[in-house]
Design an enzyme around this catalytic site. Structure first.
Site: not given
Ligand code: N1C
Length: 264
Positions: A164, A82
């Protein structure tokens, strides 16, 4: 049982399959999974190459679908950290110069799927089990659903779907055209496939060539269009002109320019 295919022209308008593509893709797969990212050493490169070919060989070269590439996407899948996703539009050279130095960040070409296909051309010769090394469909002059265009659409969708955290995009403010265009892959595929529940914020970097045009910037209307598209999807936009770490990469070859002084 072979299905009857519509006749195809002898010559398409696009470049033919890259010479030695099987050696290149297989070699890149091994380089990526055994040398660059040995944590992916369990990937089966011969199977990946077979899935790549099977997506388009023996098929109508103007009717390739994203489903045709599902097996490839599945075999080449990898999880990415992420906050490290970096998209781009019309900034191919600079974005990859940047990720070469900032190795924590990933563009699609820094993933196995994108790395294998980067810069290559490919299509099949439907009557046979062979690639067409003479010509391939040109996305505009021949047809959009050709093997290469559909691949990049599938790969871009995967790369946005997987994102993400805070994501980034590098845009080109020296094009003489809007830095953000809804017709680009970034504007038509990636923006719409980010998941708002996983991606709260997109940070845009509008870069300008040193000594080049300043035709668009964070305060221009194209960035505002991007902002309203994202806000409708509950994703925030932040924008920076000439993000400093990327500007420093540009400065490697323009060290005397005033914008490259340490105090600037
Ligand atoms: O249409 P674009 O840019 O906005 O596409 C770039 C965007 C990136 O964020 C990537 O994640 O979409 C993804 N992508 C590629 O990674 C890629 N590598 C090579 C999309 N296209 C890619 N290519 C080829 O460049 C492909 O043939 C496609 O048509 C061009 C798009 O480049 P662009 O217009 O500068």
């Amino acid at each position: 049982s072979q299905r009857q295919q519509p006749p195809e022209p002898l010559h398409w308008q696009g470049a033919g399959t890259t010479d030695s593509i099987s050696e290149i893709v297989l070699g890149r797969c091994f380089t990526y999974t055994r040398v660059k990212r040995p944590e992916l050493r369990d990937k089966n490169c011969p199977a990946i190459w077979n899935a790549f070919k099977a997506a388009f060989l023996f098929k109508d070269q103007c009717n390739i679908t994203e489903e045709d590439y599902q097996p490839l996407q599945y075999l080449a899948n990898q999880t990415l950290p992420c906050n490290k996703f970096l998209y781009w539009s019309k900034a191919y050279t600079l974005v990859h110069q940047y990720t070469k130095v900032q190795q924590e960040m990933f563009t699609l070409e820094d993933t196995l799927l994108g790395y294998m296909a980067d810069g290559l051309d490919w299509c099949g010769d439907p009557g046979t089990s062979e690639m067409n090394h003479k010509s391939c469909p040109h996305w505009r002059k021949d047809c959009g659903n050709n093997p290469k265009s559909v691949f990049w659409k599938m790969a871009s969708k995967w790369f946005a779907d997987a994102a993400c955290g805070v994501v980034h995009v590098m845009l080109n403010g020296s094009l003489g055209k809007p830095a953000f265009q809804q017709t680009s892959t970034f504007g038509s595929v990636e923006v719409h496939n980010l998941h708002p529940d996983r991606v709260p914020l997109l940070e845009a970097w509008v870069m300008h060539d040193i000594g080049g045009n300043f035709s668009d910037s964070c305060s221009g209307s194209s960035i505002n269009e991007l902002r309203s598209l994202l806000n409708k999807r509950k994703i925030h936009l932040m924008c920076q002109d000439d993000y400093k770490p990327v500007r420093l990469v540009q400065c490697v070859s323009h060290s005397e320019h005033s914008s490259c002084s340490l105090t600037k």
